[in-house]
Write a protein that holds these residues in place. Structure first.
Motif, PDB file in Angstrom:
ATOM      1  N   SER A  23      63.831  50.166  32.333  1.00  0.00           N
ATOM      2  CA  SER A  23      63.438  51.121  31.291  1.00  0.00           C
ATOM      3  C   SER A  23      62.001  50.921  30.822  1.00  0.00           C
ATOM      4  O   SER A  23      61.452  51.774  30.128  1.00  0.00           O
ATOM      5  N   LEU A  24      61.379  49.804  31.177  1.00  0.00           N
ATOM      6  CA  LEU A  24      60.005  49.531  30.744  1.00  0.00           C
ATOM      7  C   LEU A  24      58.992  50.316  31.573  1.00  0.00           C
ATOM      8  O   LEU A  24      59.173  50.495  32.774  1.00  0.00           O
ATOM      9  N   PRO A  25      57.907  50.757  30.928  1.00  0.00           N
ATOM     10  CA  PRO A  25      56.840  51.390  31.706  1.00  0.00           C
ATOM     11  C   PRO A  25      56.075  50.323  32.501  1.00  0.00           C
ATOM     12  O   PRO A  25      55.623  49.331  31.942  1.00  0.00           O
ATOM     13  N   LYS A  26      56.010  50.518  33.801  1.00  0.00           N
ATOM     14  CA  LYS A  26      55.334  49.527  34.637  1.00  0.00           C
ATOM     15  C   LYS A  26      54.675  50.223  35.815  1.00  0.00           C
ATOM     16  O   LYS A  26      54.982  51.356  36.133  1.00  0.00           O
ATOM     17  N   ARG A  27      53.756  49.504  36.422  1.00  0.00           N
ATOM     18  CA  ARG A  27      53.087  50.033  37.611  1.00  0.00           C
ATOM     19  C   ARG A  27      52.783  48.879  38.550  1.00  0.00           C
ATOM     20  O   ARG A  27      52.593  47.750  38.130  1.00  0.00           O
ATOM     21  N   GLU A  28      52.744  49.209  39.837  1.00  0.00           N
ATOM     22  CA  GLU A  28      52.383  48.216  40.856  1.00  0.00           C
ATOM     23  C   GLU A  28      50.871  48.138  40.937  1.00  0.00           C
ATOM     24  O   GLU A  28      50.184  49.156  40.901  1.00  0.00           O
ATOM     25  N   VAL A  29      50.338  46.933  41.030  1.00  0.00           N
ATOM     26  CA  VAL A  29      48.895  46.714  41.090  1.00  0.00           C
ATOM     27  C   VAL A  29      48.603  45.806  42.282  1.00  0.00           C
ATOM     28  O   VAL A  29      49.300  44.817  42.487  1.00  0.00           O
ATOM     29  N   LEU A  30      47.598  46.163  43.063  1.00  0.00           N
ATOM     30  CA  LEU A  30      47.125  45.280  44.120  1.00  0.00           C
ATOM     31  C   LEU A  30      45.877  44.575  43.625  1.00  0.00           C
ATOM     32  O   LEU A  30      44.912  45.211  43.221  1.00  0.00           O
ATOM     33  N   ILE A  31      45.900  43.265  43.656  1.00  0.00           N
ATOM     34  CA  ILE A  31      44.787  42.460  43.160  1.00  0.00           C
ATOM     35  C   ILE A  31      44.080  41.846  44.360  1.00  0.00           C
ATOM     36  O   ILE A  31      44.700  41.106  45.126  1.00  0.00           O
ATOM     37  N   PRO A  32      42.801  42.144  44.553  1.00  0.00           N
ATOM     38  CA  PRO A  32      42.099  41.519  45.692  1.00  0.00           C
ATOM     39  C   PRO A  32      41.908  40.027  45.445  1.00  0.00           C
ATOM     40  O   PRO A  32      41.377  39.613  44.427  1.00  0.00           O
ATOM     41  N   SER A  33      42.374  39.240  46.372  1.00  0.00           N
ATOM     42  CA  SER A  33      42.264  37.788  46.256  1.00  0.00           C
ATOM     43  C   SER A  33      40.910  37.328  46.775  1.00  0.00           C
ATOM     44  O   SER A  33      40.379  37.907  47.713  1.00  0.00           O
ATOM     45  N   PRO A  34      40.352  36.283  46.183  1.00  0.00           N
ATOM     46  CA  PRO A  34      39.098  35.722  46.708  1.00  0.00           C
ATOM     47  C   PRO A  34      39.272  35.143  48.113  1.00  0.00           C
ATOM     48  O   PRO A  34      38.295  34.849  48.776  1.00  0.00           O
ATOM     49  N   PHE A  35      40.525  34.999  48.564  1.00  0.00           N
ATOM     50  CA  PHE A  35      40.791  34.423  49.877  1.00  0.00           C
ATOM     51  C   PHE A  35      41.018  35.495  50.941  1.00  0.00           C
ATOM     52  O   PHE A  35      41.454  35.185  52.047  1.00  0.00           O
ATOM     53  N   GLY A  36      40.750  36.766  50.608  1.00  0.00           N
ATOM     54  CA  GLY A  36      40.768  37.821  51.609  1.00  0.00           C
ATOM     55  C   GLY A  36      42.050  38.610  51.763  1.00  0.00           C
ATOM     56  O   GLY A  36      42.169  39.422  52.658  1.00  0.00           O
ATOM     57  N   TYR A  37      43.025  38.433  50.917  1.00  0.00           N
ATOM     58  CA  TYR A  37      44.241  39.226  51.001  1.00  0.00           C
ATOM     59  C   TYR A  37      44.552  39.802  49.634  1.00  0.00           C
ATOM     60  O   TYR A  37      43.981  39.396  48.638  1.00  0.00           O
ATOM     61  N   ASN A  38      45.433  40.784  49.591  1.00  0.00           N
ATOM     62  CA  ASN A  38      45.804  41.426  48.330  1.00  0.00           C
ATOM     63  C   ASN A  38      47.066  40.792  47.763  1.00  0.00           C
ATOM     64  O   ASN A  38      48.010  40.503  48.495  1.00  0.00           O
ATOM     65  N   LEU A  39      47.070  40.569  46.457  1.00  0.00           N
ATOM     66  CA  LEU A  39      48.247  40.091  45.756  1.00  0.00           C
ATOM     67  C   LEU A  39      48.945  41.298  45.147  1.00  0.00           C
ATOM     68  O   LEU A  39      48.326  42.099  44.460  1.00  0.00           O
ATOM     69  N   LYS A  40      50.222  41.436  45.422  1.00  0.00           N
ATOM     70  CA  LYS A  40      50.998  42.546  44.890  1.00  0.00           C
ATOM     71  C   LYS A  40      51.584  42.122  43.549  1.00  0.00           C
ATOM     72  O   LYS A  40      52.290  41.120  43.468  1.00  0.00           O
ATOM     73  N   ALA A  41      51.265  42.859  42.501  1.00  0.00           N
ATOM     74  CA  ALA A  41      51.700  42.503  41.155  1.00  0.00           C
ATOM     75  C   ALA A  41      52.365  43.693  40.488  1.00  0.00           C
ATOM     76  O   ALA A  41      52.183  44.838  40.900  1.00  0.00           O
ATOM     77  N   VAL A  42      53.132  43.412  39.450  1.00  0.00           N
ATOM     78  CA  VAL A  42      53.747  44.446  38.624  1.00  0.00           C
ATOM     79  C   VAL A  42      53.149  44.313  37.236  1.00  0.00           C
ATOM     80  O   VAL A  42      53.216  43.254  36.620  1.00  0.00           O
ATOM     81  N   ALA A  43      52.546  45.390  36.747  1.00  0.00           N
ATOM     82  CA  ALA A  43      51.989  45.403  35.393  1.00  0.00           C
ATOM     83  C   ALA A  43      52.991  46.114  34.489  1.00  0.00           C
ATOM     84  O   ALA A  43      53.259  47.302  34.657  1.00  0.00           O
ATOM     85  N   VAL A  44      53.559  45.375  33.553  1.00  0.00           N
ATOM     86  CA  VAL A  44      54.501  45.933  32.586  1.00  0.00           C
ATOM     87  C   VAL A  44      53.703  46.208  31.325  1.00  0.00           C
ATOM     88  O   VAL A  44      53.161  45.296  30.716  1.00  0.00           O
ATOM     89  N   GLU A  45      53.627  47.488  30.939  1.00  0.00           N
ATOM     90  CA  GLU A  45      52.750  47.877  29.837  1.00  0.00           C
ATOM     91  C   GLU A  45      53.486  48.750  28.815  1.00  0.00           C
ATOM     92  O   GLU A  45      53.327  49.964  28.792  1.00  0.00           O
TER      93      GLU A  45
END
Length: 136
Positions: A54-76
């Protein structure tokens, strides 16, 4: 003297083998199954999927300094600039980290927005936090 060198070589070989074995155990830990983690958290009462969905959230891709993307969930649930970054370890997944979100509930509202990301070391976590601040 030859006998001594043979024993010394055997001991060094044995210790080296032990070092390689335990290093491989640490480096290549098996990730727990997603279904197992989800069921374990629901059965223990640490995860309420209805409340989480029920929470408002969105998926976020965070560019890692090591060359890959971190997949995150932003709950806002609120528009603010205060975030909590919760990261999980090597053998778990994001669903395991949702239980820490419960620490910040006050009634039906969450005090802070949060980002649940996957990082494996403190230096990377600090860099991810800096990147997330720039995205917000």
């Amino acid at each position: 003297m030859r006998r001594f060198l043979r024993y010394l070589f055997s001991i060094v070989l044995f210790l080296s083998s032990l070092g390689v074995y335990f290093t491989n155990r640490l480096m290549f830990m098996r990730k727990k199954e997603d279904d197992f983690i989800l069921e374990r958290e629901k059965e223990s009462g640490r995860l309420d999927l209805i409340k989480y969905e029920s929470l408002p959230k969105r998926e976020v891709l965070i560019p890692s300094p090591f060359g890959y993307n971190l997949k995150a969930v932003a709950v806002e649930p609120h528009k603010n600039s205060r975030y909590i970054v919760i990261s999980h370890g090597v053998t778990e997944n994001k669903m395991n980290s949702i239980k820490y979100m419960n620490l910040f509930w006050t009634g039906d509202l969450m005090r802070l927005s949060m980002i649940i990301a996957a990082t494996e070391n403190p230096e990377e976590e600090r860099q991810v936090t800096d990147i997330m601040k720039s995205l917000i």
